[in-house]
Design a protein around this motif. Structure first.
Motif, short mmCIF file in Angstrom:
data_model
loop_
_atom_site.label_atom_id
_atom_site.label_comp_id
_atom_site.label_asym_id
_atom_site.label_seq_id
_atom_site.Cartn_x
_atom_site.Cartn_y
_atom_site.Cartn_z
N ALA A 68 0.83 -1.21 0.00
CA ALA A 68 0.00 0.00 0.00
C ALA A 68 0.86 1.25 0.00
N ASN A 69 1.89 1.28 0.84
CA ASN A 69 2.77 2.45 0.90
C ASN A 69 3.57 2.61 -0.39
N ALA A 70 4.01 1.50 -0.97
CA ALA A 70 4.79 1.56 -2.21
C ALA A 70 3.94 2.12 -3.35
N THR A 73 -7.22 -0.90 5.68
CA THR A 73 -6.56 -1.93 4.89
C THR A 73 -7.37 -3.21 5.00
N ILE A 74 -7.80 -3.72 3.87
CA ILE A 74 -8.67 -4.91 3.85
C ILE A 74 -8.17 -5.88 2.79
N SER A 75 -8.12 -7.15 3.12
CA SER A 75 -7.80 -8.19 2.15
C SER A 75 -9.08 -8.73 1.55
N LEU A 79 -9.39 3.31 1.02
CA LEU A 79 -9.26 1.86 1.17
C LEU A 79 -8.02 1.35 0.44
N ALA A 80 -7.25 0.53 1.12
CA ALA A 80 -6.16 -0.21 0.49
C ALA A 80 -6.60 -1.66 0.44
N THR A 95 -1.65 -7.11 -7.99
CA THR A 95 -2.14 -5.73 -8.01
C THR A 95 -2.72 -5.35 -6.65
N ILE A 96 -2.48 -4.12 -6.23
CA ILE A 96 -3.14 -3.58 -5.05
C ILE A 96 -4.00 -2.41 -5.51
#
Length: 506
Positions: free
Chosen positions: A370-372, A387-389, A414-415, A475-476
């Protein structure tokens, strides 16, 4: 003035101290010089001159360049730096006068002239005005390694040269990250240098060399050295680890030297590793992890690598802890940050069992996806975010859907991790439909794929235009809030996405 009418400047490396280690070329240049210059402290004694003494002639013109200060304490109105700058300018002017008169000038330098040497200050001021040649010399680094009688650096290891004058915290980070190192300029810096070795976990490996090849030479373990006895002409050495600290042979159970360190390699290759993580990976006897992540870690002789499939996390954790119980230093390698949907939880879950209660476990952070991706896009995570998977392999989809609704209704960025795979193709579409119940179709969505890798792709689309089929496991997704901005800087410039830190009043 033509080049033929001027003298020639030489920077002459004398080696680490033993006159017999001077090169033939250095002796030739001194013999042919009209002027021999050397630096010294106010007491007038010059180590450089003493090394070359037997090669000096009575008809040599000697130019002692006497430092006005030897510490950073001075009454010069411009402080230490200004005092030294004034000294170098005056010294260069004295040498320039000889060169302009057609005399050849040899400036003597301990070690190598361009390796932390005082000669370089003359070189920078004179080499563009007069013909110049630098005579390399044996450095104190090479001399120290020779006196220790152990390889300094081998194979693919990296050698780092550090001045002891760096802040202790900076030294600690650099020592933790490198394979081999030499720290120069000890003396009054020794307490901080020793502290850095200890804080980086490298003190047991560190060696000490004082006045290598000179009278009064001393070597030993750095940990045993009395700080009050350390002169400026001393170095601390981290020699090669190959063949010393590591062994590929299994070991018998020990009294508890083993440990497990769970490390994050970031989203891609070595550029994303922290110094602490680099150090832990280099110090490990065994590397355990998903094969794709292990491939990011350089191969080091003596280390044992245990690769496995991505779906055996508990078994991998148990295996690592068993190795540590036998006295091995184990690094469990994870992608991204090990505490974010990764291996730290798996290791700690198994480590909480009674049989592993005495095994030390550490978790070192890494750059998470997420930070990247956010950094590549701008600053979409600039305000509160969740942050959710999207993977329903370990939790029901109903739980994921409920959390998506809650985060979206709270207007959080949302990440979304693990959005899809070959066996999970519908979750992104379902998530899009849920989010559109709370977000405008114009909401920016950042798609970061293989960030930091060779096939990196970072782009931004409207939530309403998101195509689920274009999203895979690598992919994020970063879904903006109602406040997230999506702008093009400079008209035709790059698009950036950012979320304001200030939220409007209700």
């Amino acid at each position: 003035m033509s080049e033929q009418s001027t003298g020639r400047l030489y920077g002459v490396g004398l080696g680490p101290g033993d006159p017999s280690l001077m090169t033939v070329r250095a002796v030739e240049v001194i013999a042919g010089a009209d002027v021999v210059a050397y630096h010294s402290a106010r007491h007038g004694r010059s180590i450089a001159r003493s090394i070359a003494a037997k090669h000096l002639r009575e008809d040599h013109i000697e130019e002692p360049l006497v430092y006005p200060v030897t510490t950073e304490t001075t009454d010069h109105p411009g402080g230490y730096r200004a005092a030294m700058e004034e000294f170098y300018e005056q010294a260069a002017a004295r040498l320039a006068a000889h060169l302009e008169a057609g005399r050849t000038v040899a400036v003597l330098a301990e070690g190598d002239p361009l390796f932390y040497g005082s000669y370089m200050h003359m070189h920078k001021r004179l080499a563009d005005r007069f013909p110049t040649e630098v005579i390399p010399g044996v450095t104190s680094v090479s001399a120290a390694a020779a006196r220790l009688g152990t390889p300094l650096v081998e194979g693919e290891e990296v050698l780092t040269i550090l001045p002891g004058t760096l802040p202790e915290e900076e030294l600690t980070a650099r020592l933790a990250a490198t394979d081999c190192a030499v720290v120069m300029k000890l003396g009054r810096t020794f307490p901080a240098v020793r502290g850095a070795f200890e804080a980086s976990g490298r003190l047991a490996e560190a060696r000490y060399v004082e006045r290598a090849t000179m009278e009064g030479e001393r070597t030993g373990a750095l940990a045993d050295v009395d700080a009050d006895s350390v002169p400026y002409f001393a170095v601390a050495v981290l020699p090669s680890r190959i063949g010393s600290a590591h062994t590929a042979e299994p070991v018998e159970p020990s009294a508890g030297d083993g440990e497990v360190v769970v490390v994050g390699t970031g989203p891609a290759g070595p550029l994303w590793l922290t110094p602490e993580t680099r150090g832990a990976l280099a110090a490990a006897d065994d590397l355990v992890g998903y094969t794709t992540y292990l491939d990011r870690v350089p191969v080091r002789p003596g280390q044992v690598r245990h690769g496995s499939d991505n779906k055996v996390e508990s078994e991998r954790a148990e295996f690592a802890l068993d190795l540590a119980r036998r006295g091995r230093r184990v690094a469990v390698v994870s992608g991204g940050d090990p505490g974010v949907f990764a291996m730290a939880t798996a290791v700690l879950e198994v480590a909480s069992q009674e049989e592993y209660a005495q095994v030390p476990v550490r978790v070192l952070p890494g750059v998470t996806a997420a930070n990247a991706a956010a950094a590549r896009a701008g600053a979409p995570l600039g305000h509160d975010y969740a942050t959710i998977s999207l993977s329903d392999r370990l939790k029901p989809w109903e739980v994921i859907a409920e959390r998506l609704r809650a985060a979206a209704s709270a207007d959080l960025v949302l990440a979304l991790y693990n959005p899809g795979s070959r066996s999970r193709t519908w979750q992104v579409g379902k998530a899009k439909d849920l989010l559109l119940e709370h977000r405008s179709p114009d909401t920016p969505v950042v798609l970061g794929r293989d960030v930091g890798g060779p096939t990196e792709s970072v782009r931004t689309v409207r939530l309403g235009d998101l195509v689920p089929e274009e999203v895979d496991m690598r992919t994020i997704l970063l879904v903006g809030s109602s406040q997230t901005q999506w702008v093009r800087r400079g008209g035709d410039g790059d698009q950036v996405v950012w979320t304001p830190r200030r939220y409007p009043e209700a």
